[in-house]
Write a protein that holds these residues in place. Structure first.
Motif, PDB file in Angstrom:
ATOM      1  N   UNK A  26       0.819  -1.213   0.000  1.00 29.45           N
ATOM      2  CA  UNK A  26       0.000   0.000   0.000  1.00 29.45           C
ATOM      3  C   UNK A  26       0.853   1.264   0.000  1.00 29.45           C
ATOM      4  N   UNK A  27       2.072   1.152   0.499  1.00 28.59           N
ATOM      5  CA  UNK A  27       3.003   2.280   0.529  1.00 28.59           C
ATOM      6  C   UNK A  27       3.774   2.428  -0.774  1.00 28.59           C
ATOM      7  N   UNK A  28       3.656   1.437  -1.646  1.00 28.82           N
ATOM      8  CA  UNK A  28       4.333   1.510  -2.935  1.00 28.82           C
ATOM      9  C   UNK A  28       5.660   0.779  -3.005  1.00 28.82           C
ATOM     10  N   UNK A  29       5.967  -0.054  -2.013  1.00 27.93           N
ATOM     11  CA  UNK A  29       7.210  -0.825  -2.035  1.00 27.93           C
ATOM     12  C   UNK A  29       7.094  -1.917  -3.100  1.00 27.93           C
ATOM     13  N   UNK A  30       8.033  -1.966  -4.047  1.00 27.71           N
ATOM     14  CA  UNK A  30       7.940  -2.977  -5.115  1.00 27.71           C
ATOM     15  C   UNK A  30       8.348  -4.361  -4.619  1.00 27.71           C
ATOM     16  N   UNK A  31       7.684  -5.388  -5.132  1.00 30.37           N
ATOM     17  CA  UNK A  31       8.026  -6.769  -4.812  1.00 30.37           C
ATOM     18  C   UNK A  31       8.733  -7.384  -6.015  1.00 30.37           C
ATOM     19  N   UNK A  32       9.883  -7.972  -5.791  1.00 28.47           N
ATOM     20  CA  UNK A  32      10.636  -8.600  -6.862  1.00 28.47           C
ATOM     21  C   UNK A  32      11.493  -9.720  -6.299  1.00 28.47           C
ATOM     22  N   UNK A  33      11.862 -10.656  -7.175  1.00 30.10           N
ATOM     23  CA  UNK A  33      12.829 -11.685  -6.776  1.00 30.10           C
ATOM     24  C   UNK A  33      14.160 -11.473  -7.473  1.00 30.10           C
ATOM     25  N   UNK A  34      14.295 -10.366  -8.202  1.00 31.83           N
ATOM     26  CA  UNK A  34      15.534 -10.083  -8.913  1.00 31.83           C
ATOM     27  C   UNK A  34      16.628  -9.694  -7.912  1.00 31.83           C
ATOM     28  N   UNK A  35      17.676 -10.485  -7.870  1.00 26.31           N
ATOM     29  CA  UNK A  35      18.726 -10.296  -6.870  1.00 26.31           C
ATOM     30  C   UNK A  35      19.388  -8.923  -6.968  1.00 26.31           C
ATOM     31  N   UNK A  36      19.719  -8.486  -8.175  1.00 25.61           N
ATOM     32  CA  UNK A  36      20.400  -7.195  -8.343  1.00 25.61           C
ATOM     33  C   UNK A  36      19.543  -6.046  -7.833  1.00 25.61           C
ATOM     34  N   UNK A  37      18.239  -6.096  -8.112  1.00 28.82           N
ATOM     35  CA  UNK A  37      17.332  -5.034  -7.667  1.00 28.82           C
ATOM     36  C   UNK A  37      17.222  -5.019  -6.148  1.00 28.82           C
ATOM     37  N   UNK A  38      17.153  -6.187  -5.545  1.00 31.27           N
ATOM     38  CA  UNK A  38      17.029  -6.274  -4.089  1.00 31.27           C
ATOM     39  C   UNK A  38      18.304  -5.799  -3.392  1.00 31.27           C
ATOM     40  N   UNK A  39      19.454  -6.175  -3.935  1.00 31.22           N
ATOM     41  CA  UNK A  39      20.716  -5.734  -3.337  1.00 31.22           C
ATOM     42  C   UNK A  39      20.900  -4.235  -3.500  1.00 31.22           C
ATOM     43  N   UNK A  40      20.407  -3.693  -4.604  1.00 30.52           N
ATOM     44  CA  UNK A  40      20.474  -2.238  -4.796  1.00 30.52           C
ATOM     45  C   UNK A  40      19.617  -1.531  -3.747  1.00 30.52           C
ATOM     46  N   UNK A  41      18.421  -2.072  -3.480  1.00 29.15           N
ATOM     47  CA  UNK A  41      17.567  -1.505  -2.419  1.00 29.15           C
ATOM     48  C   UNK A  41      18.262  -1.586  -1.068  1.00 29.15           C
ATOM     49  N   UNK A  42      18.865  -2.730  -0.797  1.00 32.60           N
ATOM     50  CA  UNK A  42      19.527  -2.952   0.492  1.00 32.60           C
ATOM     51  C   UNK A  42      20.672  -1.956   0.682  1.00 32.60           C
ATOM     52  N   UNK A  43      21.445  -1.747  -0.359  1.00 30.88           N
ATOM     53  CA  UNK A  43      22.578  -0.831  -0.260  1.00 30.88           C
ATOM     54  C   UNK A  43      22.128   0.629  -0.202  1.00 30.88           C
ATOM     55  N   UNK A  44      21.032   0.926  -0.876  1.00 28.71           N
ATOM     56  CA  UNK A  44      20.536   2.308  -0.915  1.00 28.71           C
ATOM     57  C   UNK A  44      19.779   2.684   0.353  1.00 28.71           C
ATOM     58  N   UNK A  45      18.914   1.787   0.814  1.00 28.68           N
ATOM     59  CA  UNK A  45      18.001   2.118   1.913  1.00 28.68           C
ATOM     60  C   UNK A  45      18.366   1.442   3.231  1.00 28.68           C
ATOM     61  N   UNK A  46      19.198   0.418   3.177  1.00 28.93           N
ATOM     62  CA  UNK A  46      19.501  -0.341   4.396  1.00 28.93           C
ATOM     63  C   UNK A  46      18.497  -1.431   4.683  1.00 28.93           C
ATOM     64  N   UNK A  47      17.542  -1.616   3.779  1.00 27.57           N
ATOM     65  CA  UNK A  47      16.512  -2.637   3.967  1.00 27.57           C
ATOM     66  C   UNK A  47      16.022  -3.098   2.606  1.00 27.57           C
ATOM     67  N   UNK A  48      15.668  -4.363   2.504  1.00 35.36           N
ATOM     68  CA  UNK A  48      14.931  -4.849   1.342  1.00 35.36           C
ATOM     69  C   UNK A  48      13.915  -5.865   1.844  1.00 35.36           C
ATOM     70  N   UNK A  49      12.916  -6.132   1.013  1.00 35.72           N
ATOM     71  CA  UNK A  49      11.794  -6.957   1.450  1.00 35.72           C
ATOM     72  C   UNK A  49      11.646  -8.158   0.539  1.00 35.72           C
ATOM     73  N   UNK A  50      11.598  -9.333   1.146  1.00 32.38           N
ATOM     74  CA  UNK A  50      11.379 -10.573   0.416  1.00 32.38           C
ATOM     75  C   UNK A  50       9.914 -10.979   0.583  1.00 32.38           C
TER      76      UNK A  50
END
Length: 329
Positions: free
Chosen positions: A125-149
């Protein structure tokens, strides 16, 4: 399947191998909805069994999409759900607070099944994208400090179970498996459960993983997280204790203080209020208590009160809110 059901109805525990084979068959689409419902119902009729949870977990991890964090250390903060308490998204908010304090968070979660609003519901509902793409998730993790599986994306075989779970609308052994199925296998975990026996099962399982640092929490009045409504049983590899609200530096709360609403929109409103420092004191305190315990899991050499203070500062300073902003950027 008939012999399996006969064994379950006789309350005979399944071996780890039989449990593995059973859930593998379900995940591969070899069981009907009626058979799945019968298995779920039979297992629901008795306490959690170690060999069964181990076998079910083996099958789920084998069927999942793994994520390689490339050596990054991270923590997951996750509960079983199914406690029937209708709280707001405490563990998910705690994850943003921990990330705001400078620790990488790899959060695993899904839609609410036995509750109104799960972590996936509010984040979507907040607009967080859901993906299983590893590169995209690691980019989120490095940018925001968090990613969601988002669990359905990482456990596609469980699409065969979704219709049954939605129709039953009760907690099941799938609730118990959730906290043990993070596809990134993070180095640290704060796991919550509504049942003390399940906490013991988790402890036995995680003791077998020498590189995993964990804390398991069970509120004595049935919450799957630190609720501050009373004592909480906490266990890790080298300690077990009962923590009271004052151990976190807070006063005892009432159950109604933690109510999360009955719709996704209500859950989203509370979520943003906490991150914007516009929530009630009770909502803020319970989030900081859980975030503090998570930080203490990462830094056991620090006092719990010091870790709670770090969580409070992350929230009050706006850094926790900044995590969400960067995640959505």
């Amino acid at each position: 399947m008939k012999s399996l059901l006969t064994q379950l109805y006789a309350r005979e525990p399944l071996s780890r191998q039989t449990a593995y084979e059973t859930l593998s068959r379900v995940g591969n689409g070899e069981a009907s909805d009626m058979e799945i419902a019968a298995v779920v119902s039979a297992i629901n009729m008795r306490p959690a069994v170690l060999s069964e949870i181990q076998g079910f977990r083996d099958a789920m991890l084998e069927l999942s999409r793994p994520i390689d964090l490339g050596g990054r250390q991270s923590i997951d903060i996750v509960g079983t759900g199914g406690d029937g308490k209708d709280t707001f998204n405490i563990s998910t908010l705690s994850s943003f607070v921990v990330a705001g304090a400078g620790h990488l968070v790899t959060k695993h979660g899904s839609y609410g099944v036995s509750s109104s609003v799960g972590s996936s519901d509010v984040l979507q509902s907040l607009g967080v994208p859901f993906t299983h793409e590893e590169d995209a998730l690691l980019a989120m993790l490095d940018r925001a400090g968090i990613c969601f599986f988002h669990a359905p994306v990482f456990h596609p075989a469980m699409k065969n179970v979704v219709p049954v779970r939605k129709s039953l609308r009760v907690r099941s052994f799938f609730n118990l498996l959730g906290p043990l199925l993070n596809p990134a296998k993070p180095t640290h975990s704060l796991l919550g459960t509504y049942d003390r026996q399940v906490a013991r099962v988790y402890d036995y399982i995680l003791q077998e993983e020498p590189d995993q640092q964990y804390t398991i929490v069970h509120a004595l009045d049935g919450y799957d997280e630190v609720s501050l409504t009373g004592g909480a049983a906490v266990r890790s590899k080298d300690r077990q204790k009962i923590l009271q609200p004052e151990d976190f530096g807070f006063s005892q709360l009432r159950q109604e203080d933690l109510y999360g609403g009955s719709t996704v929109e209500e859950g989203k409103k509370i979520f943003l209020a906490v991150l914007n420092n516009e929530s009630t004191a009770a909502q803020r305190d319970v989030v900081c208590a859980n975030a503090g315990l998570a930080i203490h899991t990462i830094h056991p050499e620090r006092s719990l009160l010091d870790c709670v203070a770090t969580a409070q500062e992350s929230l009050a300073s706006g850094r926790a809110r900044g995590v969400l902003n960067r995640l959505l950027a």
